[in-house]
Design an enzyme around this catalytic site. Structure first.
Site, PDB file in Angstrom:
ATOM      1  N   GLU A  51       0.857  -1.185   0.000  1.00 54.42           N
ATOM      2  CA  GLU A  51       0.000   0.000   0.000  1.00 54.42           C
ATOM      3  C   GLU A  51       0.895   1.238   0.000  1.00 54.42           C
ATOM      4  OE1 GLU A  51      -2.972   2.497   2.965  1.00 54.42           O
ATOM      5  OE2 GLU A  51      -2.703   0.347   3.338  1.00 54.42           O
ATOM      6  N   ARG A  55       0.705  10.345   0.342  1.00 54.17           N
ATOM      7  CA  ARG A  55       1.135  11.357   1.304  1.00 54.17           C
ATOM      8  C   ARG A  55       2.407  12.063   0.868  1.00 54.17           C
ATOM      9  NH1 ARG A  55       0.452   8.009   6.991  1.00 54.17           N
ATOM     10  NH2 ARG A  55      -1.607   7.145   6.543  1.00 54.17           N
ATOM     11  N   LYS A 139     -11.311  -1.263   5.906  1.00 57.12           N
ATOM     12  CA  LYS A 139     -10.134  -0.932   6.694  1.00 57.12           C
ATOM     13  C   LYS A 139     -10.659  -0.427   8.037  1.00 57.12           C
ATOM     14  CE  LYS A 139      -6.356   2.426   6.833  1.00 57.12           C
ATOM     15  NZ  LYS A 139      -5.353   3.104   5.996  1.00 57.12           N
TER      16      LYS A 139
END
Length: 198
Positions: A51, A55, A139
């Site tokens: 993943e 960011r 999630k």
């Protein structure tokens, strides 16, 4: 233009991710030169599902490079917040996307996506909304602050159809406690990267 993934295919695709690996490294790449060596190392260590969080300014390019040059990796995008981001990571070669939360807009973009989107939840009400929207895979974020193992055990009774990837505050020492739960598909974390960025 690719067709949206169906709810059944979305669930199967998410399940296939966690069949490939129950531990997903949550990676923030700030130096593009580190992307390929890191991806190759993690794959070699038995963690092929990666993943890459959105960011950093180089995240989408990192996804594209890994998708093109590390074929044994199953690369996806994390911290996906907008339809534009989802479109960009899909075009870059991401095979899945993960959102830290879930709003109606997030579910709408997931419904329109050609790759599976894993929405984030932290409460029973958020989970109920996701189930109403036809999602069964989530999630749990931030997993430890939200209630961790105890919360997931509590969810198991009323929400037996739901499965989770808890992320946020999980360490190498505590990952096994989450992985023993029947409603946990796998866990996400960054302990294997040497820094806590999940």
């Amino acid at each position: 233009m690719t067709s949206p993934i169906t709810p059944a295919a979305r669930e199967q695709a998410v399940d296939a991710l966690f069949a490939a690996a129950r531990i997903i490294p949550v990676i923030t790449i700030t130096n593009l030169d580190e992307a390929l060596p890191l991806a190759r190392r993690l794959v070699a260590e038995g963690m092929p599902v990666l993943e890459i969080t959105l960011r950093s300014d180089v995240a989408i390019e990192a996804i594209a490079r890994i998708a093109a040059e590390v074929p044994e990796a199953i690369v996806g995008a994390g911290t996906v917040l907008t339809p534009a981001q989802l479109d960009a990571v899909t075009r870059a070669g991401a095979r899945f996307a993960i959102a830290p939360g879930a709003t109606p807009a997030v579910y709408n973009m997931g419904d329109a996506a050609s790759i599976p989107l894993l929405p984030g939840v932290a409460t029973a009400s958020e989970l109920m909304l996701g189930l109403e929207r036809g999602y069964t895979r989530f999630k749990l974020f931030p997993a430890v602050p939200a209630g961790g193992v105890g919360l997931l055990k509590a969810f198991a009774g009323p929400f037996a159809q739901a499965r989770f990837c808890p992320t946020g505050g999980i360490t190498e020492a505590t990952a096994k406690d989450f992985l023993q739960l029947p409603n946990v598909m796998g866990v996400g974390g960054s302990w294997m990267l040497g820094a806590s960025k999940s």
